[in-house]
Design an enzyme around this catalytic site. Sequence first.
Site, PDB file in Angstrom:
ATOM      1  N   ASP A 131       0.902  -1.134   0.060  1.00 42.25           N
ATOM      2  CA  ASP A 131      -0.167   0.033  -0.111  1.00 42.25           C
ATOM      3  C   ASP A 131       1.006   1.072  -0.015  1.00 42.25           C
ATOM      4  O   ASP A 131       1.690   1.407   0.906  1.00 42.25           O
ATOM      5  CB  ASP A 131      -0.984  -0.054   1.099  1.00 42.25           C
ATOM      6  CG  ASP A 131      -2.064   0.892   1.245  1.00 42.25           C
ATOM      7  OD1 ASP A 131      -2.075   1.643   0.355  1.00 42.25           O
ATOM      8  OD2 ASP A 131      -2.936   1.011   2.118  1.00 42.25           O
ATOM      9  N   ASP A 132       0.931   2.058  -1.168  1.00 44.91           N
ATOM     10  CA  ASP A 132       1.597   3.302  -1.138  1.00 44.91           C
ATOM     11  C   ASP A 132       3.166   2.994  -1.085  1.00 44.91           C
ATOM     12  O   ASP A 132       3.663   3.950  -0.433  1.00 44.91           O
ATOM     13  CB  ASP A 132       1.334   4.301  -0.141  1.00 44.91           C
ATOM     14  CG  ASP A 132       0.035   4.899  -0.383  1.00 44.91           C
ATOM     15  OD1 ASP A 132      -0.826   4.731  -1.077  1.00 44.91           O
ATOM     16  OD2 ASP A 132      -0.216   5.978   0.349  1.00 44.91           O
TER      17      ASP A 132
ATOM     18  N   HIS B 115       1.606   2.546   3.883  1.00 50.15           N
ATOM     19  CA  HIS B 115       0.682   3.810   3.898  1.00 50.15           C
ATOM     20  C   HIS B 115       1.074   4.427   5.264  1.00 50.15           C
ATOM     21  O   HIS B 115       1.110   3.907   6.251  1.00 50.15           O
ATOM     22  CB  HIS B 115      -0.636   3.321   3.869  1.00 50.15           C
ATOM     23  CG  HIS B 115      -1.818   4.202   3.276  1.00 50.15           C
ATOM     24  ND1 HIS B 115      -2.011   5.337   4.489  1.00 50.15           N
ATOM     25  CD2 HIS B 115      -2.550   4.484   2.330  1.00 50.15           C
ATOM     26  CE1 HIS B 115      -2.896   6.005   3.574  1.00 50.15           C
ATOM     27  NE2 HIS B 115      -3.155   5.686   2.483  1.00 50.15           N
TER      28      HIS B 115
ATOM     29  N   LYS C 253      -6.458  -5.383   3.803  1.00 45.52           N
ATOM     30  CA  LYS C 253      -7.378  -4.102   3.425  1.00 45.52           C
ATOM     31  C   LYS C 253      -8.107  -4.321   2.392  1.00 45.52           C
ATOM     32  O   LYS C 253      -7.796  -4.743   1.107  1.00 45.52           O
ATOM     33  CB  LYS C 253      -6.379  -2.939   3.259  1.00 45.52           C
ATOM     34  CG  LYS C 253      -6.884  -1.790   2.523  1.00 45.52           C
ATOM     35  CD  LYS C 253      -6.017  -0.569   2.199  1.00 45.52           C
ATOM     36  CE  LYS C 253      -6.429   0.395   1.753  1.00 45.52           C
ATOM     37  NZ  LYS C 253      -5.349   1.699   1.641  1.00 45.52           N
TER      38      LYS C 253
ATOM     39  N   ASP D  12       0.016  -0.735  -4.990  1.00 43.38           N
ATOM     40  CA  ASP D  12      -1.357  -0.080  -5.575  1.00 43.38           C
ATOM     41  C   ASP D  12      -1.216   1.163  -5.996  1.00 43.38           C
ATOM     42  O   ASP D  12      -1.821   1.631  -6.769  1.00 43.38           O
ATOM     43  CB  ASP D  12      -2.280  -0.133  -4.514  1.00 43.38           C
ATOM     44  CG  ASP D  12      -2.020   0.742  -3.222  1.00 43.38           C
ATOM     45  OD1 ASP D  12      -0.821   1.320  -3.190  1.00 43.38           O
ATOM     46  OD2 ASP D  12      -2.819   1.039  -2.422  1.00 43.38           O
ATOM     47  N   ASN D  13      -0.008   1.919  -5.715  1.00 43.78           N
ATOM     48  CA  ASN D  13       0.308   3.203  -6.487  1.00 43.78           C
ATOM     49  C   ASN D  13       1.759   3.592  -6.035  1.00 43.78           C
ATOM     50  O   ASN D  13       2.385   2.874  -5.275  1.00 43.78           O
ATOM     51  CB  ASN D  13      -0.633   4.338  -6.009  1.00 43.78           C
ATOM     52  CG  ASN D  13      -0.904   4.358  -4.730  1.00 43.78           C
ATOM     53  OD1 ASN D  13      -2.167   4.077  -4.097  1.00 43.78           O
ATOM     54  ND2 ASN D  13       0.086   4.578  -3.672  1.00 43.78           N
TER      55      ASN D  13
ATOM     56  N   LYS E 159       1.907   9.263  -6.215  1.00 49.37           N
ATOM     57  CA  LYS E 159       0.406   8.775  -6.259  1.00 49.37           C
ATOM     58  C   LYS E 159      -0.645   9.813  -6.429  1.00 49.37           C
ATOM     59  O   LYS E 159      -0.513  10.946  -6.243  1.00 49.37           O
ATOM     60  CB  LYS E 159       0.143   8.327  -4.540  1.00 49.37           C
ATOM     61  CG  LYS E 159      -1.218   7.992  -4.169  1.00 49.37           C
ATOM     62  CD  LYS E 159      -1.276   7.727  -2.852  1.00 49.37           C
ATOM     63  CE  LYS E 159      -2.918   7.635  -2.383  1.00 49.37           C
ATOM     64  NZ  LYS E 159      -2.720   7.182  -0.820  1.00 49.37           N
TER      65      LYS E 159
ATOM     66  N   CYS F 170      -5.103   3.795  -4.271  1.00 50.38           N
ATOM     67  CA  CYS F 170      -5.286   2.449  -3.541  1.00 50.38           C
ATOM     68  C   CYS F 170      -6.602   2.062  -4.025  1.00 50.38           C
ATOM     69  O   CYS F 170      -6.643   0.784  -4.311  1.00 50.38           O
ATOM     70  CB  CYS F 170      -5.257   2.746  -1.975  1.00 50.38           C
ATOM     71  SG  CYS F 170      -6.080   4.197  -1.346  1.00 50.38           S
TER      72      CYS F 170
ATOM     73  N   ARG G  43      -7.260  -1.201  -6.289  1.00 48.83           N
ATOM     74  CA  ARG G  43      -7.912  -2.661  -5.719  1.00 48.83           C
ATOM     75  C   ARG G  43      -9.105  -3.079  -6.516  1.00 48.83           C
ATOM     76  O   ARG G  43      -9.323  -4.058  -6.718  1.00 48.83           O
ATOM     77  CB  ARG G  43      -8.273  -2.582  -4.185  1.00 48.83           C
ATOM     78  CG  ARG G  43      -7.029  -2.366  -3.432  1.00 48.83           C
ATOM     79  CD  ARG G  43      -7.197  -2.072  -1.926  1.00 48.83           C
ATOM     80  NE  ARG G  43      -6.321  -2.358  -0.949  1.00 48.83           N
ATOM     81  CZ  ARG G  43      -4.829  -1.587  -1.040  1.00 48.83           C
ATOM     82  NH1 ARG G  43      -4.764  -0.734  -1.900  1.00 48.83           N
ATOM     83  NH2 ARG G  43      -4.222  -1.916  -0.159  1.00 48.83           N
TER      84      ARG G  43
ATOM     85  N   HIS H 191     -11.218  -1.956   1.224  1.00 54.13           N
ATOM     86  CA  HIS H 191     -11.598  -0.561   0.907  1.00 54.13           C
ATOM     87  C   HIS H 191     -12.287  -0.600  -0.370  1.00 54.13           C
ATOM     88  O   HIS H 191     -11.906   0.294  -1.521  1.00 54.13           O
ATOM     89  CB  HIS H 191     -10.132   0.021   0.633  1.00 54.13           C
ATOM     90  CG  HIS H 191     -10.258   1.316   0.650  1.00 54.13           C
ATOM     91  ND1 HIS H 191      -8.998   2.214   0.260  1.00 54.13           N
ATOM     92  CD2 HIS H 191     -10.769   2.265   1.341  1.00 54.13           C
ATOM     93  CE1 HIS H 191      -9.299   3.414   0.611  1.00 54.13           C
ATOM     94  NE2 HIS H 191     -10.684   3.593   1.092  1.00 54.13           N
TER      95      HIS H 191
END
Length: 535
Positions: free
Chosen positions: A14-15, A200, A109, A304-305, A372, A52, A56, A111
């Site tokens: 994540d991030d 993140h 996660k 994710d980014n 991002k 994110c 996903r 989301h």
Amino acid sequence: MTRTSPNIVLILADDMGFSDIGCYGGEIETPHLDRLARQGTRFTQFYNTARCTPSRASLVTGLHPHQVGIGILNFDDSPDGYPGNLSEHSVTVAEALSSKGYATYMSGKWHLASDMETPNEAWPTRRGFDRFYGTLEGAGSFYQPRTLVRGERNVEDEGLDPSFFYTDAISDNAVRFVEDHGADSSDRPFFLYLAYTAPHWPLHAHDEDIAKYRGRFDAGWDTLRQERLDRLVAEGILDPSWKLSSRDARVAAWDDVPDKEWQARRMEVYAAQVDRMDQGVGKVVATLERLGQLDNTLIVFLSDNGGCAEEMPPEEVKEFVTSFVPMKEHTREGDPVVPGNVPGTMPGSEATYQSYGREWANLSNTPFREYKHWVHEGGIATPLIVHWPAGLEESGATNHHPYQLVDVLPTLLDAAGATYPEERSGHAVPPAEGVSMMPALRGEDVADRPLYFEHEGNCAVRKGRWKIVRKHGTPWELYDLLDDRTELHDLADQHPDLVAALVSDYEAWAGRCGVIPREQVLELYRRRGHGLPPE
């Protein structure tokens, strides 16, 4: 079905930036991911979707996020905007694999549901997952996560345990799923979606992990960006002709930075977050190995980014995180949580709530520019590792063919021998937008096809060597990625006909996929009271 069908483990960070982990040139110690890379394949030109939640949505459905109702985040902005709820007129990878006889598990996660308190049809347990442990919202304390759920039951009280740390809990529950499967369902393959929230913000990490990186980043971002570039070239990930993008003009030279100790600490904690995630991946891999399942398990890892440049000014962060990602105001011991990036207040503990900022995100995305939210290379380029000894003969390979998130689902179904359904619950679903990467993984020639991106009015098309890209409200830029992957030389004025053709392609795609115009997005942001998209 024969038991030769592979288990599948899909791991999402994540991030996390393009060049953070060791096997992609970074300083962070990631021996378990490095092992998977050295024994598998690293993709050098794989793309996510810049944020994110849209990433996903695309990852689990094989569709572009706008097509499944999640073009920005999981806010319900209907009828004028995206519903923020994973569309029931789409098929998840868990649903598709369930129909092939797979057991399906998720830890981490989600989301992808607008209602994060009451189970609805967008919850993972209702989108094909047999067992789920994780959070419904996007971010928060690693010590006291909100919307923590087991199955469909809230278990936030688990965060009151003094030893609780969310990254560890995600890893440990994944291990439990694998072990239980081995004991109860070893005649069936399984699919595990392992979706971390690390790294993140907020910057939370174990003291022993932070200590490992003390002094590691003292040379500063200018020196470290060049060193990363050199390692990326040596690894064969980057072409040596591609030049390092300039330091972000909004970032000071390291030599001129006050509070160097605090700045270095921010990156030390970020590194510790990635390190702890890698330790969790190691636990899962060790479990597969102990059960004799590693060779016939397809493992895929990505982010994710790109690195996240979001700052947390003390005067703004409390209001922001209270409305957007509710923040625990006190630690489990009752001490106040100090919100915001406050020089001198060292991040890492439960009593802090900070991010690592634009300066270190610029390092994370080496050699690219932007972050991002944006669809220049720094926002969408991700490491992608694929490991499957029983199914892929080549070891330690690098693959330079461009792919994007919509290609993951077709790849997993291809490996499993499963087909993409034409309908769900009696309703037709859009055909998958992507293609299987298995031919490329097996060394076959594959044809180029256009790749499309949009987030918050930031848009891009990549077609072969050419990429048009723009930030919202600015002219289209054109780059020859064969010669200039770091997007330093805009050729739009030299090739106006090519730009026009690619813009026409983009507009046709955006119309077909239901992209909402930027101006409408801005109005929805204002209505929600969460500020505006970043500039």
